[in-house]
Design a protein around this motif. Sequence first.
Motif, PDB file in Angstrom:
ATOM      1  N   GLN A 177       0.830  -1.202   0.000  1.00  0.00           N
ATOM      2  CA  GLN A 177       0.000   0.000   0.000  1.00  0.00           C
ATOM      3  C   GLN A 177       0.865   1.253   0.000  1.00  0.00           C
ATOM      4  OE1 GLN A 177      -3.475   0.249  -0.210  1.00  0.00           O
ATOM      5  NE2 GLN A 177      -2.841   2.380  -0.603  1.00  0.00           N
ATOM      6  N   LEU A 178       1.991   1.213   0.716  1.00  0.00           N
ATOM      7  CA  LEU A 178       2.921   2.338   0.716  1.00  0.00           C
ATOM      8  C   LEU A 178       3.434   2.610  -0.693  1.00  0.00           C
ATOM      9  CD1 LEU A 178       4.812   4.391   2.208  1.00  0.00           C
ATOM     10  CD2 LEU A 178       6.442   2.509   2.465  1.00  0.00           C
ATOM     11  N   VAL A 179       3.795   1.563  -1.409  1.00  0.00           N
ATOM     12  CA  VAL A 179       4.279   1.725  -2.791  1.00  0.00           C
ATOM     13  C   VAL A 179       3.190   2.340  -3.665  1.00  0.00           C
ATOM     14  CG1 VAL A 179       5.073   0.485  -4.831  1.00  0.00           C
ATOM     15  CG2 VAL A 179       5.974  -0.132  -2.570  1.00  0.00           C
ATOM     16  N   ARG A 180       1.954   1.876  -3.517  1.00  0.00           N
ATOM     17  CA  ARG A 180       0.855   2.439  -4.306  1.00  0.00           C
ATOM     18  C   ARG A 180       0.639   3.918  -3.973  1.00  0.00           C
ATOM     19  NH1 ARG A 180      -1.397  -2.810  -3.319  1.00  0.00           N
ATOM     20  NH2 ARG A 180      -2.557  -2.037  -1.501  1.00  0.00           N
ATOM     21  N   ASP A 181       0.756   4.266  -2.698  1.00  0.00           N
ATOM     22  CA  ASP A 181       0.575   5.664  -2.303  1.00  0.00           C
ATOM     23  C   ASP A 181       1.697   6.548  -2.854  1.00  0.00           C
ATOM     24  OD1 ASP A 181      -1.711   4.984  -0.968  1.00  0.00           O
ATOM     25  OD2 ASP A 181      -0.789   4.933   1.028  1.00  0.00           O
ATOM     26  N   MET A 182       2.908   5.988  -2.943  1.00  0.00           N
ATOM     27  CA  MET A 182       4.012   6.746  -3.541  1.00  0.00           C
ATOM     28  C   MET A 182       3.781   6.928  -5.038  1.00  0.00           C
ATOM     29  SD  MET A 182       7.210   5.008  -1.489  1.00  0.00           S
ATOM     30  CE  MET A 182       8.415   5.699  -2.619  1.00  0.00           C
ATOM     31  N   GLU A 183       3.330   5.875  -5.701  1.00  0.00           N
ATOM     32  CA  GLU A 183       3.071   5.973  -7.140  1.00  0.00           C
ATOM     33  C   GLU A 183       1.949   6.945  -7.444  1.00  0.00           C
ATOM     34  OE1 GLU A 183       2.272   1.921  -8.058  1.00  0.00           O
ATOM     35  OE2 GLU A 183       4.403   1.395  -8.364  1.00  0.00           O
ATOM     36  N   ALA A 184       1.016   7.105  -6.496  1.00  0.00           N
ATOM     37  CA  ALA A 184      -0.084   8.040  -6.681  1.00  0.00           C
ATOM     38  C   ALA A 184       0.295   9.464  -6.291  1.00  0.00           C
ATOM     39  CB  ALA A 184      -1.292   7.582  -5.857  1.00  0.00           C
ATOM     40  N   GLY A 185       1.520   9.655  -5.814  1.00  0.00           N
ATOM     41  CA  GLY A 185       1.965  10.987  -5.441  1.00  0.00           C
ATOM     42  C   GLY A 185       1.520  11.444  -4.066  1.00  0.00           C
ATOM     43  N   LEU A 186       0.974  10.521  -3.273  1.00  0.00           N
ATOM     44  CA  LEU A 186       0.530  10.893  -1.926  1.00  0.00           C
ATOM     45  C   LEU A 186       1.693  10.997  -0.952  1.00  0.00           C
ATOM     46  CD1 LEU A 186      -2.626   8.586  -1.686  1.00  0.00           C
ATOM     47  CD2 LEU A 186      -2.504  11.007  -2.359  1.00  0.00           C
ATOM     48  N   LEU A 187       2.780  10.285  -1.250  1.00  0.00           N
ATOM     49  CA  LEU A 187       3.984  10.312  -0.429  1.00  0.00           C
ATOM     50  C   LEU A 187       5.202  10.422  -1.335  1.00  0.00           C
ATOM     51  CD1 LEU A 187       3.323   7.455   2.163  1.00  0.00           C
ATOM     52  CD2 LEU A 187       3.406   9.892   2.667  1.00  0.00           C
ATOM     53  N   GLY A 188       6.231  11.112  -0.844  1.00  0.00           N
ATOM     54  CA  GLY A 188       7.474  11.192  -1.587  1.00  0.00           C
ATOM     55  C   GLY A 188       8.402  10.041  -1.226  1.00  0.00           C
ATOM     56  N   ASP A 189       9.417   9.824  -2.038  1.00  0.00           N
ATOM     57  CA  ASP A 189      10.410   8.800  -1.762  1.00  0.00           C
ATOM     58  C   ASP A 189      11.361   9.300  -0.680  1.00  0.00           C
ATOM     59  OD1 ASP A 189      11.811   6.486  -1.886  1.00  0.00           O
ATOM     60  OD2 ASP A 189      12.326   6.625  -4.018  1.00  0.00           O
ATOM     61  N   THR A 190      12.182   8.404  -0.145  1.00  0.00           N
ATOM     62  CA  THR A 190      13.183   8.806   0.837  1.00  0.00           C
ATOM     63  C   THR A 190      14.371   9.458   0.126  1.00  0.00           C
ATOM     64  OG1 THR A 190      14.178   6.606   0.722  1.00  0.00           O
ATOM     65  CG2 THR A 190      12.524   6.991   2.432  1.00  0.00           C
ATOM     66  N   ALA A 191      15.234  10.088   0.926  1.00  0.00           N
ATOM     67  CA  ALA A 191      16.357  10.818   0.335  1.00  0.00           C
ATOM     68  C   ALA A 191      17.369   9.887  -0.328  1.00  0.00           C
ATOM     69  CB  ALA A 191      17.044  11.660   1.408  1.00  0.00           C
ATOM     70  N   GLY A 192      17.456   8.647   0.100  1.00  0.00           N
ATOM     71  CA  GLY A 192      18.366   7.703  -0.541  1.00  0.00           C
ATOM     72  C   GLY A 192      19.795   7.801  -0.024  1.00  0.00           C
ATOM     73  N   SER A 193      20.660   6.938  -0.582  1.00  0.00           N
ATOM     74  CA  SER A 193      22.058   6.878  -0.161  1.00  0.00           C
ATOM     75  C   SER A 193      22.890   7.889  -0.926  1.00  0.00           C
ATOM     76  CB  SER A 193      22.605   5.464  -0.369  1.00  0.00           C
ATOM     77  OG  SER A 193      21.863   4.522   0.360  1.00  0.00           O
ATOM     78  N   ARG A 194      24.117   8.088  -0.425  1.00  0.00           N
ATOM     79  CA  ARG A 194      25.019   9.066  -1.044  1.00  0.00           C
ATOM     80  C   ARG A 194      26.463   8.588  -0.874  1.00  0.00           C
ATOM     81  NH1 ARG A 194      22.441  13.235   0.233  1.00  0.00           N
ATOM     82  NH2 ARG A 194      20.682  11.889   0.782  1.00  0.00           N
ATOM     83  N   PRO A 195      27.393   9.156  -1.626  1.00  0.00           N
ATOM     84  CA  PRO A 195      28.785   8.695  -1.540  1.00  0.00           C
ATOM     85  C   PRO A 195      29.399   8.955  -0.167  1.00  0.00           C
ATOM     86  CG  PRO A 195      28.406  10.005  -3.522  1.00  0.00           C
ATOM     87  CD  PRO A 195      27.196  10.180  -2.670  1.00  0.00           C
ATOM     88  N   VAL A 196      30.347   8.106   0.187  1.00  0.00           N
ATOM     89  CA  VAL A 196      31.060   8.303   1.452  1.00  0.00           C
ATOM     90  C   VAL A 196      32.009   9.491   1.320  1.00  0.00           C
ATOM     91  CG1 VAL A 196      30.928   5.873   2.097  1.00  0.00           C
ATOM     92  CG2 VAL A 196      32.889   6.700   0.792  1.00  0.00           C
ATOM     93  N   LEU A 197      32.204  10.177   2.443  1.00  0.00           N
ATOM     94  CA  LEU A 197      33.151  11.285   2.522  1.00  0.00           C
ATOM     95  C   LEU A 197      34.122  11.000   3.657  1.00  0.00           C
ATOM     96  CD1 LEU A 197      30.649  14.279   2.143  1.00  0.00           C
ATOM     97  CD2 LEU A 197      32.136  13.291   0.369  1.00  0.00           C
ATOM     98  N   ILE A 198      35.048  11.906   3.877  1.00  0.00           N
ATOM     99  CA  ILE A 198      36.027  11.706   4.948  1.00  0.00           C
ATOM    100  C   ILE A 198      35.346  11.596   6.306  1.00  0.00           C
ATOM    101  CG2 ILE A 198      36.429  14.176   5.323  1.00  0.00           C
ATOM    102  CD1 ILE A 198      39.386  13.452   5.790  1.00  0.00           C
ATOM    103  N   THR A 199      34.176  12.209   6.444  1.00  0.00           N
ATOM    104  CA  THR A 199      33.444  12.119   7.703  1.00  0.00           C
ATOM    105  C   THR A 199      32.890  10.722   7.950  1.00  0.00           C
ATOM    106  OG1 THR A 199      31.466  12.928   6.564  1.00  0.00           O
ATOM    107  CG2 THR A 199      32.807  14.556   7.731  1.00  0.00           C
ATOM    108  N   ASN A 200      32.876   9.887   6.912  1.00  0.00           N
ATOM    109  CA  ASN A 200      32.393   8.510   7.054  1.00  0.00           C
ATOM    110  C   ASN A 200      33.527   7.502   7.246  1.00  0.00           C
ATOM    111  OD1 ASN A 200      30.252   9.714   4.661  1.00  0.00           O
ATOM    112  ND2 ASN A 200      29.409   8.913   6.583  1.00  0.00           N
ATOM    113  N   ALA A 201      34.769   8.000   7.287  1.00  0.00           N
ATOM    114  CA  ALA A 201      35.889   7.098   7.557  1.00  0.00           C
ATOM    115  C   ALA A 201      35.819   6.622   9.007  1.00  0.00           C
ATOM    116  CB  ALA A 201      37.216   7.811   7.300  1.00  0.00           C
ATOM    117  N   ARG A 202      36.412   5.479   9.269  1.00  0.00           N
ATOM    118  CA  ARG A 202      36.424   4.972  10.642  1.00  0.00           C
ATOM    119  C   ARG A 202      37.084   6.007  11.554  1.00  0.00           C
ATOM    120  NH1 ARG A 202      35.874   0.106  12.659  1.00  0.00           N
ATOM    121  NH2 ARG A 202      36.058  -0.884  10.616  1.00  0.00           N
ATOM    122  N   PRO A 203      36.433   6.399  12.640  1.00  0.00           N
ATOM    123  CA  PRO A 203      36.999   7.419  13.525  1.00  0.00           C
ATOM    124  C   PRO A 203      38.379   7.003  14.051  1.00  0.00           C
ATOM    125  CG  PRO A 203      34.697   7.055  14.057  1.00  0.00           C
ATOM    126  CD  PRO A 203      35.083   5.991  13.073  1.00  0.00           C
ATOM    127  N   ALA A 204      39.335   7.904  13.915  1.00  0.00           N
ATOM    128  CA  ALA A 204      40.696   7.647  14.380  1.00  0.00           C
ATOM    129  C   ALA A 204      41.281   8.951  14.907  1.00  0.00           C
ATOM    130  CB  ALA A 204      41.562   7.093  13.238  1.00  0.00           C
TER     131      ALA A 204
END
Length: 406
Positions: A177-204
Amino acid sequence: MAAVDAQFYWMSAKIPSDQFLLYTFAGEPAHMERAIDDVMGRARACPALTIRVSDGSPLTYPRWVPMPVEHPRVHHLDDDSWLGCLDAVVRLADHQLDVRQSPWRLHLFASVHDIPGSAASGTVAVLQVAHALADGARASAMAGWLFGRVEPVPDVGAPSRGFLPWRSLQAARAHRQLVRDMEAGLLGDTAGSRPVLITNARPAGARAVRTLVRHRSELSGPTVSVAVLAAVADALFGYLGGTATSLGAEVPMAKPGVRQGHNHFRNVTVGLYPDLPPEARTERILAELANTRRRAEHPAARAADRAFAAVPAALLRWGVAQFDIDARPTLVSGNTVVSSVHRGPADLRFGDAPVLLTAGFPALSPAMGLTHGVHGIGDTVAISVHAAESAIGDIDSYVQALDAAL
């Protein structure tokens, strides 16, 4: 123990997740020991603060059982400045709580100088809370009770397990039902993934925290959270050299409805759009947050939570054990974290010392070396930065940029 809380408990063996809620008070109590005794008495009177974990069988969920209240730990600082105190708070994270002994601890630092907004020395209290015991909102309620607020910490009922196959079927139907509501424009999609940056490196390297303090009226924007997100976009974009246009932040957001566990939130992703003009950026961030709230209110979200709550303990424990902290992602949900909690009116006291401000420092993780805390009490808002040297080599320069952006 609810499944979501057990997951936090088991995962904490791999990724430390204790929370540190900081409160500053004007001056020192006239009678320190009496103030401490009062806090301990209030803790003993609160059911949420007198429980610990008993984890006996690998086939069942852990249980909450009664425990005595520990005496607060009073620390003596070699450097009694505000920055010296913050450095000591960072070091507290090296000593994570054993929730089988006590899932919370209170730390006290007296005679701290140069506290923002105070001409005199003051007292700093830090409530260390295991995530299995509470999320940010619930931990704030616990601190409020300890320091004199009359509203008790709300009870959380016994978890409802249910039958996993049936709840999974309900979740699958709700998702369609969520997918149908998105296809009907009642809900937007999520922001999705993005490339890693230096802030995503293992903390050291060294870890540090800093705070900026603002009156609510000094933060332009429809909400405090949106104002800070827009400013983080400017500061981080500039610090990274003006090339990371895909910047995004993970934002913890409270779930709607009745609390089903000690943790009642989900992490959502919000784009930061550093290449947009300030007004357009604010509108995009506000629109994405509104969309995530609508998605959280969709029946599919509740159905998914109900299915997760029905997962057998042995299966969830096995799943957590498979998590590989050494695996490196190629895409991430966010390049930083911005966690925002308003901690109510400025009505807290430690003894006869009134509260000045409150702050918090979201934990770092294997793929997150930079986090931000946004915490308000009354009309005073503290914007905090927690960073590993590997992510932000010069934290003071970054904080200056964030200060200017705010």
